[in-house]
Design a protein around this motif. Sequence first.
Motif, mmCIF file in Angstrom:
data_model
loop_
_atom_site.group_PDB
_atom_site.id
_atom_site.type_symbol
_atom_site.label_atom_id
_atom_site.label_comp_id
_atom_site.label_asym_id
_atom_site.label_seq_id
_atom_site.Cartn_x
_atom_site.Cartn_y
_atom_site.Cartn_z
ATOM 1 N N GLY A 192 -58.161 -33.177 23.007
ATOM 2 C CA GLY A 192 -57.405 -33.243 24.361
ATOM 3 C C GLY A 192 -56.167 -33.218 24.620
ATOM 4 O O GLY A 192 -55.367 -33.406 25.517
ATOM 5 N N THR A 193 -55.501 -33.030 23.457
ATOM 6 C CA THR A 193 -53.957 -32.799 23.363
ATOM 7 C C THR A 193 -53.335 -31.430 23.143
ATOM 8 O O THR A 193 -53.841 -30.957 22.047
ATOM 9 N N ARG A 194 -52.367 -31.088 23.865
ATOM 10 C CA ARG A 194 -51.481 -29.907 23.522
ATOM 11 C C ARG A 194 -50.971 -30.075 22.252
ATOM 12 O O ARG A 194 -50.272 -31.132 21.961
ATOM 13 N N LEU A 195 -50.624 -29.091 21.572
ATOM 14 C CA LEU A 195 -50.236 -28.730 20.257
ATOM 15 C C LEU A 195 -48.906 -27.426 20.287
ATOM 16 O O LEU A 195 -49.565 -26.397 20.734
ATOM 17 N N ALA A 196 -47.926 -27.750 19.839
ATOM 18 C CA ALA A 196 -46.799 -26.832 19.928
ATOM 19 C C ALA A 196 -46.129 -27.090 18.408
ATOM 20 O O ALA A 196 -46.315 -27.802 17.868
ATOM 21 N N MET A 197 -45.469 -25.683 18.252
ATOM 22 C CA MET A 197 -44.783 -25.784 16.713
ATOM 23 C C MET A 197 -43.157 -25.628 17.021
ATOM 24 O O MET A 197 -42.887 -24.718 17.876
ATOM 25 N N ILE A 198 -42.327 -26.106 16.115
ATOM 26 C CA ILE A 198 -40.930 -25.842 16.213
ATOM 27 C C ILE A 198 -40.761 -25.285 14.786
ATOM 28 O O ILE A 198 -40.991 -25.953 13.672
ATOM 29 N N GLY A 199 -39.920 -24.141 14.663
ATOM 30 C CA GLY A 199 -39.554 -23.697 13.384
ATOM 31 C C GLY A 199 -38.640 -24.190 12.302
ATOM 32 O O GLY A 199 -38.334 -25.447 12.800
ATOM 33 N N THR A 200 -38.048 -23.257 11.747
ATOM 34 C CA THR A 200 -37.060 -23.647 10.634
ATOM 35 C C THR A 200 -35.727 -23.372 11.157
ATOM 36 O O THR A 200 -35.393 -22.539 11.201
ATOM 37 N N LEU A 201 -34.911 -24.629 11.140
ATOM 38 C CA LEU A 201 -33.493 -24.533 11.618
ATOM 39 C C LEU A 201 -32.717 -23.689 10.589
ATOM 40 O O LEU A 201 -32.798 -23.933 9.308
ATOM 41 N N ALA A 202 -31.807 -22.536 10.962
ATOM 42 C CA ALA A 202 -31.327 -21.703 10.058
ATOM 43 C C ALA A 202 -30.279 -20.893 10.770
ATOM 44 O O ALA A 202 -30.180 -20.892 12.005
ATOM 45 N N ARG A 203 -29.341 -20.303 10.019
ATOM 46 C CA ARG A 203 -28.500 -19.166 10.489
ATOM 47 C C ARG A 203 -29.427 -17.894 10.676
ATOM 48 O O ARG A 203 -30.576 -17.796 10.276
ATOM 49 N N GLY A 204 -28.866 -16.965 11.548
ATOM 50 C CA GLY A 204 -29.419 -15.797 11.754
ATOM 51 C C GLY A 204 -29.766 -15.121 10.388
ATOM 52 O O GLY A 204 -29.079 -15.155 9.573
ATOM 53 N N SER A 205 -30.703 -14.358 10.597
ATOM 54 C CA SER A 205 -31.186 -13.375 9.448
ATOM 55 C C SER A 205 -29.990 -12.455 8.745
ATOM 56 O O SER A 205 -29.909 -12.008 7.693
ATOM 57 N N ASN A 206 -29.137 -12.030 9.879
ATOM 58 C CA ASN A 206 -27.903 -11.280 9.464
ATOM 59 C C ASN A 206 -26.605 -12.033 9.156
ATOM 60 O O ASN A 206 -25.587 -11.560 8.708
ATOM 61 N N ASP A 207 -26.842 -13.552 9.091
ATOM 62 C CA ASP A 207 -25.785 -14.385 8.808
ATOM 63 C C ASP A 207 -25.970 -15.501 7.904
ATOM 64 O O ASP A 207 -25.856 -16.248 7.788
ATOM 65 N N GLY A 208 -26.807 -14.874 6.747
ATOM 66 C CA GLY A 208 -27.144 -15.797 5.828
ATOM 67 C C GLY A 208 -28.281 -16.736 5.804
ATOM 68 O O GLY A 208 -28.467 -17.560 5.150
ATOM 69 N N GLY A 209 -29.114 -16.355 6.835
ATOM 70 C CA GLY A 209 -30.510 -17.175 7.266
ATOM 71 C C GLY A 209 -31.617 -17.102 5.933
ATOM 72 O O GLY A 209 -32.176 -18.095 5.728
ATOM 73 N N GLY A 210 -31.604 -15.937 5.290
ATOM 74 C CA GLY A 210 -32.475 -16.161 4.156
ATOM 75 C C GLY A 210 -33.929 -16.241 4.216
ATOM 76 O O GLY A 210 -34.351 -16.065 4.995
ATOM 77 N N ARG A 211 -34.254 -17.234 3.260
ATOM 78 C CA ARG A 211 -35.780 -17.576 3.441
ATOM 79 C C ARG A 211 -35.848 -18.422 4.317
ATOM 80 O O ARG A 211 -37.094 -18.502 4.851
#
Length: 296
Positions: A192-211
């Motif tokens: 009965g509970t909604r589920l949400a996800m928060i991703g992986t904190l990082a720099r942008g992909s063009n700013d060294g975010g990498g993996r």
Amino acid sequence: MPPAKASTMRGAAWAVAAVVAGLVVAGSGGDGISAGPGGSSLSRAAPGQAANNQASAVKPGTAKVSVAATAHVLNTGNGRLEAVVPDVGKTVLLIGDSQSEPVDGWPRLGLAAAGYNVYFCGRGGTGYVAANGATGNYVDALQRGDWQLPSGTPALIVVEGGGNDAAGGASNAQIERNAERLIAELRSRYPGTRLAMIGTLARGSNDGGGRRSEVDALLGAVAAANGLPFISTGDWLTRYGLAKDLADAVHMNPQGRTALGGILEHRLRELGLDRKAAAEQGALVAVPAGGSTFQD
């Protein structure tokens, strides 16, 4: 019977059974709770630190960035102890890593500012694949009882993480497989509970975010495939100019945690994941006589 009502009735039955059997154990008070092997332990910030950050991100008296169990009850369905959490219907179950673990962690601040009391399950160094000592990865820890889930029906469940999976070299297939297992387990445990996800904190992909940025995008795809709201954080350090507030390579200083908490609150409200909106979406809907009721 509606899933939320059925879950509530099961929670009440577990509590009664535990009391009768003498299995209720006094819970821990304090600033917060993070469950480790064999039970729960308090997670405290440095004196004064959490209070200062809470004041800037959470309106006084509206929510708590950390709530602790008042007791534990036996879930007779799976044989595990579960935590009795005050006002569980106003509480978000936050599963996460070291970004969420501090009492003033930015996911806690953002969720509290969005109207929830916050109950944390997790540990630094863990993730969808990554484990930390005796504490397994998210789904293993849940299934084994490395940390104790709340009894009853939380208002929302949020899973944050992926950074330790990125650092530990977990493959896309491993991360995706365990994320799918975790989603299925949480849906089974809390229908009965909604589920949400928060991703992986990082720099942008063009700013060294990498993996880290790659894992964020992968988790976004998993969330989309499962129809879950997803908050991508894989470029937040760059987008919001917060790399200057890093305390080390991946963790924020107090100012950065407060800033990210405010950004997260805004995104939660945009997606209708704040507590008022979530409560309205989960309201019982009546149907014509002879039918039943259901939850949207």
